[in-house]
Design an enzyme around this catalytic site. Structure first.
Site, short mmCIF file in Angstrom:
data_model
loop_
_atom_site.label_atom_id
_atom_site.label_comp_id
_atom_site.label_asym_id
_atom_site.label_seq_id
_atom_site.Cartn_x
_atom_site.Cartn_y
_atom_site.Cartn_z
N HIS A 33 0.83 -1.21 0.00
CA HIS A 33 0.00 0.00 0.00
C HIS A 33 0.86 1.25 0.00
O HIS A 33 0.61 2.19 -0.77
CB HIS A 33 -0.92 -0.02 1.23
CG HIS A 33 -1.70 1.25 1.41
ND1 HIS A 33 -2.96 1.42 0.87
CD2 HIS A 33 -1.41 2.39 2.08
CE1 HIS A 33 -3.41 2.62 1.19
NE2 HIS A 33 -2.49 3.24 1.92
N GLU A 34 1.89 1.29 0.85
CA GLU A 34 2.76 2.46 0.91
C GLU A 34 3.54 2.64 -0.39
O GLU A 34 3.78 3.77 -0.83
CB GLU A 34 3.72 2.35 2.10
CG GLU A 34 3.04 2.29 3.46
CD GLU A 34 2.03 3.41 3.68
OE1 GLU A 34 2.25 4.52 3.13
OE2 GLU A 34 1.04 3.19 4.38
#
Length: 254
Positions: A124-125
């Site tokens: 996600h990051e």
């Protein structure tokens, strides 16, 4: 941090949020109570949900035995982002991408961990890193709003308190409206944040599946973790909208 500060402010004023120290009365009192309770309870539910979901899938290791930082490096390199570094930071779920330094920072609960949950968060990051690299419109808008939002989120309630104290004067009423406008800026920022978060999660899941990083039976598990995390942003926006409604109701009552 915003929700924490908002909750502190609500506790400080309780149900006596009317101007001049009067209690919200009349037919709106029941609605005030419902709004107040929703603002207190919703963030707690969202936090419990994300914590329990992450904890559950933190016990599930991925079949390839990859760690979250290794996956992050794979995703960044596959997108040509070799210059972006990966760092280990302290804390639990304090993961984030810093566009100013081009660093993906992974927390104690993610860095070096091989769980499905950790890999989902790391991916996600990396999704945010890809957004910046591609000049994804919502993330650019969000970045431009950061300075204004930081100012407004720290000062709006101070301006409101001063306005309430001076409510018998014309300047007091003006300050009350200024505080509402400042809080509205915070709401806009949270609204712009939503597509950034959902898009980053969708990018993460597509990459994990496309590159075979997670098995097909592991993708839904990572999705549940990212969905729980996304709901915290939705909850934050809902709480802010309720607070904005409460402010507008108070002004109208005056």
């Amino acid at each position: 941090m915003f929700i924490s500060g908002l909750t502190t402010l609500l506790i400080r004023y309780g149900y006596y949020y009317g101007y001049g120290g009067t209690r919200a009365g009349g037919g709106n009192y029941g609605l005030y109570i419902l709004i107040f309770l929703a603002m207190m309870i919703l963030p707690i539910i969202a936090q419990i949900n994300v914590s329990s979901t992450f904890k559950k899938y933190s016990r599930v290791g991925n079949s390839r035995g990859l760690t979250a930082d290794q996956v992050a490096r794979m995703i960044l390199d596959s997108n040509g982002l070799h210059h972006i570094q990966i760092e280990h930071i302290k804390g639990n779920l304090t993961d984030h991408f810093d566009p100013r330094t081009n660093i993906v920072r992974l927390s104690d609960s993610v860095y070096g961990k091989s769980s499905v949950a950790a890999i989902g968060v790391a991916a996600h990051e990396c999704g945010h890193a890809c957004q910046h690299a591609e000049n994804y419109a919502p993330i650019i808008w969000r970045s431009k709003l950061v300075p204004v939002t930081n100012l407004c989120s720290h000062l709006w309630y101070l301006v409101l308190i001063i306005g309430v104290a001076l409510s018998s004067l014309t300047i007091g009423t003006s300050l009350i409206y200024v505080s509402i406008a400042m809080f509205f800026a915070v709401v806009v920022f949270q609204l712009v944040t939503l597509p950034c978060e959902f898009n980053a999660s969708n990018r993460a899941l597509r990459t994990l599946e496309r590159d075979g990083i997670l098995e097909m039976n592991e993708i839904p598990q990572a999705k549940k973790v990212l969905k729980a995390a996304a709901l915290t942003y939705v909850t934050s926006l809902v709480v802010s909208l309720l607070q904005l409604l409460r402010l507008l109701m108070s002004v109208r009552r005056r």
